[in-house]
Design an enzyme around this catalytic site. Structure first.
Site, mmCIF file in Angstrom:
data_model
loop_
_atom_site.group_PDB
_atom_site.id
_atom_site.type_symbol
_atom_site.label_atom_id
_atom_site.label_comp_id
_atom_site.label_asym_id
_atom_site.label_seq_id
_atom_site.Cartn_x
_atom_site.Cartn_y
_atom_site.Cartn_z
ATOM 1 N N ASP A 225 0.871 -1.166 0.000
ATOM 2 C CA ASP A 225 0.000 0.000 0.000
ATOM 3 C C ASP A 225 0.913 1.222 0.000
ATOM 4 O O ASP A 225 2.088 1.157 0.400
ATOM 5 C CB ASP A 225 -0.912 -0.014 1.231
ATOM 6 C CG ASP A 225 -2.166 0.825 1.037
ATOM 7 O OD1 ASP A 225 -2.205 1.621 0.082
ATOM 8 O OD2 ASP A 225 -3.092 0.694 1.842
ATOM 9 N N GLU A 562 -17.152 10.695 4.642
ATOM 10 C CA GLU A 562 -16.705 9.347 5.018
ATOM 11 C C GLU A 562 -15.674 8.925 3.979
ATOM 12 O O GLU A 562 -15.913 9.017 2.781
ATOM 13 C CB GLU A 562 -17.868 8.355 5.088
ATOM 14 C CG GLU A 562 -18.617 8.132 3.788
ATOM 15 C CD GLU A 562 -19.553 6.925 3.835
ATOM 16 O OE1 GLU A 562 -19.483 6.137 4.793
ATOM 17 O OE2 GLU A 562 -20.342 6.778 2.894
#
Length: 824
Positions: A225, A562
């Site tokens: 990542d 969000e």
């Protein structure tokens, strides 16, 4: 290659090596629900919405369209030597297979929900569509991420050390990854930011070697990542090693093959640390060569070194086509979930004469696209869709309220005086401007795929006296000064969307110096200065509702409140995650005021995670879950309201009555979470969804009443469309192992979306064998055990509550004799 050249090839932005005929290649490409961050593209519903279709064939076909658009985007900007730039390659960092174990997680919208089986099946279909079925070439390469045990909180993701039980690891966190490796043959895996059992995910040999390669037979490459390799050694992160060379060595020696650096935090892809690690003896050059071989095999199988590219029928113009947009609309229609329909308010019996379309998401681009998205050329908001579907109706629109505060609107040209703008060819407003010009407004349509920034200066005249709120709508950073006061500073990390606003009190008619600065990475549409006026109190929305025959309230969330590591200053939110599942308070208050007008209200929720809309469930007659429905989403919503199709989406997550019903967010134990381990009453259960027609089930049966542990059984049921409209039904098979220690309450082990004309009956069959007959014991062993197995086949789970009837379905059972342990 020299050691230095090898090291450079192990970063996501691999440079060209002309003397070896190797072109530049950037491995970083996003494709969660369409080609992302590469300009115009077809935008499908967000991943959670596509999971709500429960339709593997549709998912595979959608991913095939996306892979075609990736090929087209690659061709559009392909270098003369075959190289590619950022977001223009063929290695796709999707799907996200993390289990949405807790609805407070901001990135749950990227997942396929809370169930390992549904996630594995939908994810495998997506991977097969992306990678194609050519025996020699990959159409694109998919990446199962984030491996493994990763689902918030966002605020601690670079430091989190998770200790899942052996039971939860085998039962919840690994099955979907295993499925996409063993069945989907995914060619790439992304390792996580966090640590598991004290070891960073990207240096975790248990995960990357024992499970991934030895047990599951993974043959591809592992990419970190972005920034996760640096987490191994960063003192403000996991700090697993003392030095950077030791950290990258730990990653490569334990299964990582490619480093994604993170430009947002100034992290490089560490080529100098790779070289230092080899020279210090921390990392063998043979390990470096092993990773290089995996990476170059991937590039070769993409056809990037062939004199003529494979998939030659795809051209540089094969994106955002009418055919692809039609597919997006069909996917959006298939994803819609009808949560409530009291008195059969929906579909409308006749075209309403006056429709009020209100709420923060009624005319919102943001809530069409979610996060990790491309730019639809013709986005259709809910307001647009209703106008198109009801051209003869009087449509009243009033935003009424913002997502988490007052309604926002673009600052009009009339408010500015003497505005000038300076443009820069970098993200930091550095050096000589590339252009300086007069402007009528603080807005810009960013162009190109490079970083750029802009600064507007001038005067602003206040039309009212009172408190104003300002922000700049952009995908990256911004700052706003009013009267030489810094009102809002969200220069930020430069990737996550933001809705951060700042307030200041102004006087009517007075002029104020204004300065706005913003930067952008990539071409993502028009951006501009927004404000909330002191008079923005929702009265306009209530007045519109009072005049209407029916009210459409489009509310919920957006990927600006969000999401991934973001700044949100509002009650119920924290760093991209949520602390409450309730509808944001400003929206709830306006919804209650609108309801008080006495007009029938349809609540259209647009969000990427569950909402505890308890008041609405009691008081609002019809509730639709539309998710983030993609570029054609407004048409899909309007068609559902009109009855152009019968909704058949099903929830891939549980809608709880309150976050207070759940364990602590940072507790990764599964007990008390998801439909499989939650014993309380819920608002809307996993698998729930209503229809405009009615389905009945009968003659549930099994092929054998007793089977051996190494045997199989076929479950059959007759499904009849006994209603008055053609429609789809999602037939769901749940398996329970009563009395078995470690077994879930029930678990999904089969599903099929079927289309039935009214009056038709179809026999639906599911074959259960091997892992579908198993459960995981407390010691983490997957086993098939002697005893009774209970089955439920229906349009949802066999659960109910006051006001929510149990889904139609039928029960049966069989028995297993003998015992069998299954491999990892």
């Amino acid at each position: 290659m020299s050691l230095e050249e090898k090291a450079l090839q192990l970063g996501h932005d691999a440079p060209a090596l002309p003397r070896l005929g190797i072109p530049k290649y950037n491995w970083w490409n996003e494709g969660l629900h369409g080609v992302a961050r590469a300009g115009i593209a077809t935008v499908f519903p967000q991943a959670i919405g596509m999971a709500a279709t429960w339709d593997v064939d549709r998912m595979r076909n959608t991913a095939d369209v996306i892979s075609t658009e990736f090929r087209a985007k690659y061709l559009e900007r392909r270098h003369p030597d075959g190289g590619s730039d950022f977001y223009r390659g063929l290695t796709v960092w999707s799907p996200n297979l993390n289990i949405f174990r807790d609805p407070r997680w901001g990135r749950g919208q990227e997942t396929y929900g809370e169930d390992p089986y549904l996630t594995g099946q939908i994810g495998t279909a997506f991977i097969r569509g992306l990678q194609g079925d050519d025996p020699k070439y990959f159409k694109t390469i998919a990446t199962s991420k984030h491996f493994a045990v990763h689902s918030g909180p966002e605020s601690n993701r670079h430091r989190e050390d998770v200790y899942p039980s052996l039971h939860d690891l085998e039962d919840t966190y690994l099955p979907a990854f295993r499925t996409t490796v063993t069945e989907g043959k995914v060619a790439s895996i992304m390792c996580v930011y966090n640590a598991v059992w004290g070891v960073p995910g990207c240096a975790n040999a248990v995960l990357q070697e024992q499970y991934l390669r030895r047990a599951w037979g993974f043959q591809g490459y592992v990419v970190s990542d972005c920034g996760a390799a640096a987490n191994i050694y960063r003192k403000d992160a996991l700090h697993y090693t003392d030095t950077a060379p030791e950290g990258v060595a730990a990653g490569f020696e334990n299964g990582m093959d490619l480093i994604c650096g993170d430009y947002r935090n100034g992290m490089t892809t560490d080529p100098e640390n790779i070289v230092a690690a080899v020279r210090a003896g921390h990392l063998s050059e043979a390990t470096v060569d092993r990773s290089l071989q995996r990476l170059f095999e991937a590039r070769i199988r993409l056809g990037l070194f062939d004199p003529q590219l494979p998939f030659a029928n795809i051209t540089a113009k094969d994106y955002d086509t009418p055919e692809h947009r039609a597919k997006s609309r069909e996917m959006a229609e298939a994803s819609m979930v009808l949560l409530k329909n009291q008195g059969n308010l929906l579909p409308f019996k006749s075209a309403p004469r006056t429709i009020a379309v209100i709420g923060p998401n009624a005319d919102s681009f943001d809530t069409l696209v979610g996060n990790y998205y491309g730019t639809p050329s013709q986005p259709v908001t809910v307001l647009d869709g209703i106008r198109a579907r009801y051209p003869n109706a009087r449509i009243l629109h009033a935003q009424g309220v913002g997502l988490i505060g007052p309604a926002e609107a673009p600052v009009p040209d009339s408010a500015f005086r003497g505005l000038r703008v300076q443009h820069y060819a970098n993200r930091d407003l550095q050096g000589t401007p590339s252009a300086t010009e007069t402007a009528t407004n603080a807005q810009v349509t960013w162009s190109g795929d490079r970083e750029s920034s802009a600064r507007w200066t001038g005067t602003l005249v206040a039309p009212e006296t009172g408190e104003y709120r300002f922000r700049f709508s952009t995908e990256n950073g911004y700052r706003v000064w009013i009267d030489n006061k810094l009102v809002v500073d969200e220069w930020g990390v430069g990737d996550a969307p933001s809705i951060l606003a700042g307030s200041i009190r102004l006087k009517r008619g007075k002029s104020y110096a204004v300065r706005v600065e913003g930067f952008q990475r990539g071409a993502r549409g028009q951006q501009q200065l927004l404000w909330s006026l002191p008079s923005a109190n929702g009265d306009d929305a209530v007045a519109a509702a009072a005049q209407a025959d029916v009210v459409i309230f489009a509310g919920g969330l957006s990927a600006r409140i969000e999401g991934e590591e973001m700044k949100v200053q509002a009650k119920g939110f924290a760093g991209g995650d949520r602390t409450s599942l309730d509808l944001p308070e400003p929206q709830q208050k306006l919804l209650e005021r609108v309801h008080a007008t006495g007009k029938p209200v349809v609540l259209v929720l647009m969000n990427g995670s569950a909402l505890s809309v308890n008041w609405a469930d009691t008081n609002i007659p019809a509730i639709v879950e539309a998710w983030y429905p993609g570029g054609e989403g407004g048409h899909a919503v309007a068609g559902l309201l009109a009855g152009d199709y019968s909704p058949a989406g099903r929830l891939p997550v549980t809608f709880y009555t309150s976050a207070d019903d759940l364990p602590a967010f940072d507790n990764y134990a599964m007990q008390g979470r998801t439909y499989r381990y939650f014993n309380g009453e819920v608002l809307y259960p996993f698998g729930h969804g209503l229809s405009y027609t009615r389905f009945t089930y009968g003659n549930a049966r099994v092929s054998n009443k007793t089977i051996q542990a190494d045997g199989s059984v076929t479950v059959s049921v007759d499904v009849t469309n006994s209603g008055a409209m053609d429609g789809d039904e999602v037939v769901q098979l749940y398996v329970a192992h009563p009395g078995k220690d470690g077994a879930a309450i029930r678990t999904l082990q089969g599903f099929e979306r079927v289309h039935l004309k009214k009056g038709d009956t179809r026999t639906v069959r599911f074959a259960l064998k091997d892992r579908q007959l198993s459960f995981v014991d407390p010691q983490g062993r997957r086993r098939i055990s002697a005893g009774q197995v209970d089955l439920w086949v229906g349009g949802g789970q066999p659960v109910s509550r006051p006001g929510l009837a149990q889904a139609a379905g039928a029960a049966t059972s069989f028995a297993i004799s003998g015992e069998k342990l299954l491999p990892r």
